[in-house]
Design an enzyme around this catalytic site. Structure first.
Site, PDB file in Angstrom:
ATOM      1  N   MET A 292       0.814  -1.152   0.033  1.00 15.41           N
ATOM      2  CA  MET A 292      -0.267  -0.360   0.075  1.00 15.41           C
ATOM      3  C   MET A 292       0.496   1.138  -0.426  1.00 15.41           C
ATOM      4  O   MET A 292       0.420   2.486   0.523  1.00 15.41           O
ATOM      5  CB  MET A 292      -1.055   0.034   1.167  1.00 15.41           C
TER       6      MET A 292
ATOM      7  N   HIS B  74       9.320  -3.263   3.190  1.00 14.88           N
ATOM      8  CA  HIS B  74       8.516  -3.414   2.352  1.00 14.88           C
ATOM      9  C   HIS B  74      10.054  -3.733   1.301  1.00 14.88           C
ATOM     10  O   HIS B  74       9.489  -4.768   0.680  1.00 14.88           O
ATOM     11  CB  HIS B  74       7.544  -1.970   1.325  1.00 14.88           C
TER      12      HIS B  74
ATOM     13  N   SER C  26       6.710  -0.045   9.850  1.00 17.66           N
ATOM     14  CA  SER C  26       4.934  -0.141   9.578  1.00 17.66           C
ATOM     15  C   SER C  26       4.575   1.443   9.175  1.00 17.66           C
ATOM     16  O   SER C  26       5.173   2.642   9.714  1.00 17.66           O
ATOM     17  CB  SER C  26       4.026  -0.440  10.888  1.00 17.66           C
TER      18      SER C  26
END
Ligand code: AMP
Length: 281
Positions: free
Chosen positions: A33, A40, A188
């Site tokens: 996202m 990531h 996060s």
């Protein structure tokens, strides 16, 4: 290291299909996202290590946010994400607008059953349906050989593995270990919501999980271990759940066995943080 070739960018399903068609295989796929961080990029690195080409997607999927959740204010950084993916050696970035994924009249959803209704699914009833649906669509567009997902979202990985199994999707699901800050906090995109005080208290989430697992290993029941580990969590946080679950079904386990996850979710104000520890076979 500079990648040998420039990264292609696709905004529509047609563009993505055409770009994917010319990529060497095997093909690894990393759905995200956006607001990319080194967690990531660890998925991209894992894909690069195993695959000839890597496709990443950036799509803030409205279907996995409930009413009143943070869809509108979810961090977005398209230029930064694009630069990071190019630098990490992705071959293609698929960054669709919402209308390219959910055109007018769109109505089909994928429901993975009871696993999607527990824990995160109990707090966010439509969340995993939204995740399974969008990842299924993305898999149909990208048709990768390997799907890379992060252990950080352990229930999501279990939901996606189940969807792939149940629907005979021809892809292998590869789970990549959680990337953490030096103090143990899992990276996060939502960590940016934390105040300095909350951020300073955030390592107590992982510390609570370690204490929980430690007590289980000493032979405590799940209930006793959770009760005894609970005070390790900062008083700034509210506990949503702390439990031991079967790694495949996410059903609660009364005592330690493997493969399992010790899982926890807490709230610092409105910001929910998740973490888990893998209990290997
Ligand atoms: P998101 O953009 O939050 O939907 O995450 C996209 C993918 O990155 C998911 O497979 C996540 O599990 C994974 N991911 C997010 N944070 C981390 C992390 N700290 N370490 C490893 N993988 C992560």
């Amino acid at each position: 290291m500079t990648p040998a070739t420039a990264m292609a960018v696709a905004a529509t399903v047609e563009q993505a299909r055409a770009a994917v068609g010319v990529l060497p295989r095997p093909l690894g796929f990393v759905p995200t996202m956006g607001a990319l961080h080194p967690g990531h990029l660890a998925l991209v690195a894992a894909a690069r290590a195993e695959c000839a080409s890597v496709v990443a997607s950036v799509f803030v999927n409205p279907a996995q946010f409930g009413p009143g959740e943070d869809f509108e204010r979810y961090p977005r950084d398209y230029a930064g994400d694009r630069a990071k993916l190019e630098h990490a050696g992705a071959s293609l970035l698929f960054a669709p607008e919402s209308g390219a994924i959910y055109p007018p009249g769109y109505s089909t959803v994928i429901d993975v059953g009871p696993m999607g209704a527990r824990y995160e699914g109990a707090v966010r009833p439509t969340h995993f349906r939204g995740v399974a649906t969008v990842v299924s669509k993305l898999l149909n567009v990208v048709r990768p050989d390997v799907l890379y997902v992060g252990q950080k979202d352990a229930q999501q990985t279990a939901v996606l593995r189940k969807m792939v199994r149940d629907l005979d999707v021809p892809v292998r699901v590869q789970i990549v270990p959680t990337v953490r800050e030096d103090d143990g906090v899992a990276l996060s995109s939502r960590n940016v919501y934390l105040t300095a005080e909350q951020r300073a208290a955030a390592p107590t989430l992982h510390a609570m999980l370690r204490a929980f697992l430690g007590r289980l290993r000493e032979g405590a029941s799940g209930e006793a271990a959770a009760r005894e580990a609970r005070p390790v969590l900062s008083p700034l946080a509210q506990l949503d759940y702390l439990d031991l679950v079967d790694a495949d079904t996410f059903e609660p386990l009364a005592a330690l066995r493997s493969p399992a996850f010790a899982i926890a979710a807490v709230r610092f104000g409105n910001t929910r943080l998740l973490d888990n520890i893998w209990v290997a076979r």
